[in-house]
Design a protein around this motif. Structure first.
Motif, PDB file in Angstrom:
ATOM      1  N   TRP A 240       0.878  -1.172   0.000  1.00 25.79           N
ATOM      2  CA  TRP A 240       0.000   0.000   0.000  1.00 25.79           C
ATOM      3  C   TRP A 240       0.910   1.214   0.000  1.00 25.79           C
ATOM      4  CZ3 TRP A 240      -2.581   2.887   4.420  1.00 25.79           C
ATOM      5  CH2 TRP A 240      -3.707   3.577   3.976  1.00 25.79           C
ATOM      6  N   ARG A 241       1.217   1.723  -1.193  1.00 29.87           N
ATOM      7  CA  ARG A 241       2.275   2.716  -1.360  1.00 29.87           C
ATOM      8  C   ARG A 241       1.777   4.008  -1.996  1.00 29.87           C
ATOM      9  NH1 ARG A 241       7.308   0.629  -0.300  1.00 29.87           N
ATOM     10  NH2 ARG A 241       7.523   2.843   0.157  1.00 29.87           N
ATOM     11  N   THR A 242       2.536   5.065  -1.786  1.00 28.52           N
ATOM     12  CA  THR A 242       2.192   6.411  -2.257  1.00 28.52           C
ATOM     13  C   THR A 242       2.858   6.694  -3.604  1.00 28.52           C
ATOM     14  OG1 THR A 242       2.045   7.123   0.044  1.00 28.52           O
ATOM     15  CG2 THR A 242       2.219   8.855  -1.617  1.00 28.52           C
ATOM     16  N   TYR A 243       2.052   7.269  -4.524  1.00 31.32           N
ATOM     17  CA  TYR A 243       2.532   7.560  -5.879  1.00 31.32           C
ATOM     18  C   TYR A 243       2.184   8.993  -6.271  1.00 31.32           C
ATOM     19  CZ  TYR A 243       2.977   2.518  -6.214  1.00 31.32           C
ATOM     20  OH  TYR A 243       3.335   1.215  -5.984  1.00 31.32           O
TER      21      TYR A 243
ATOM     22  N   SER B 149      10.501   7.902   0.923  1.00 33.63           N
ATOM     23  CA  SER B 149      11.363   6.809   1.362  1.00 33.63           C
ATOM     24  C   SER B 149      10.855   6.208   2.665  1.00 33.63           C
ATOM     25  CB  SER B 149      12.791   7.333   1.551  1.00 33.63           C
ATOM     26  OG  SER B 149      12.788   8.385   2.503  1.00 33.63           O
ATOM     27  N   LYS B 150       9.586   6.480   2.986  1.00 35.04           N
ATOM     28  CA  LYS B 150       8.996   5.942   4.212  1.00 35.04           C
ATOM     29  C   LYS B 150       9.085   4.426   4.186  1.00 35.04           C
ATOM     30  CE  LYS B 150       4.516   5.073   5.304  1.00 35.04           C
ATOM     31  NZ  LYS B 150       3.104   5.287   5.227  1.00 35.04           N
TER      32      LYS B 150
END
Length: 128
Positions: free
Chosen positions: A84-87, A96-97
């Motif tokens: 579940w990543r940010t784009y 870079s979390k």
């Protein structure tokens, strides 16, 4: 558990477009939990980013108060956000979390027959 899982489902859906004004959030969240979710979505909206994928949840109820007719529940979760990543707008991964398993503590309260998450604390990656 339906309210806790419902809150995450609605939040994940809203995060796909950073829809911070989603009225669906209020169905499952109130108080600090609702404010935190809306703030996170608004920050993403302002940054022009979205979140794709789905976190994996492992919630468990650790207490019910009072025991005979609960109106308060405490939940502990070990949520895995590695998928579940940010784009950004061009589809590039942002930030870079560290992603991975993190402890989530939730408090749910009963409001007129409906459970809502009222407090939510998401710890840093690696806490569970």
């Amino acid at each position: 558990m339906d309210a806790y899982r419902g809150m995450w489902s609605v939040y994940v859906d809203a995060a796909k477009t950073s829809e911070y004004e989603s009225p669906k959030l209020a169905r499952y969240a109130a108080g600090q939990a609702h404010s935190s979710l809306v703030s996170g979505l608004y920050a993403n909206h302002e940054r022009g980013v979205v979140v794709r994928g789905t976190p994996r949840l492992s919630p468990r109820v650790i207490s019910l108060t009072p025991v005979d007719q609960p109106t308060l529940a405490e939940v502990k979760d070990c949520a895995d956000d590695s998928r579940w990543r940010t784009y950004d707008g061009s589809g590039r991964l942002v930030g870079s979390k560290p992603a991975g398993k993190r402890q989530v503590d939730g408090t749910l309260r009963l409001f007129n027959g409906a459970w809502k998450v009222t407090e939510l604390l998401v710890e840093k990656e690696g806490t569970c």
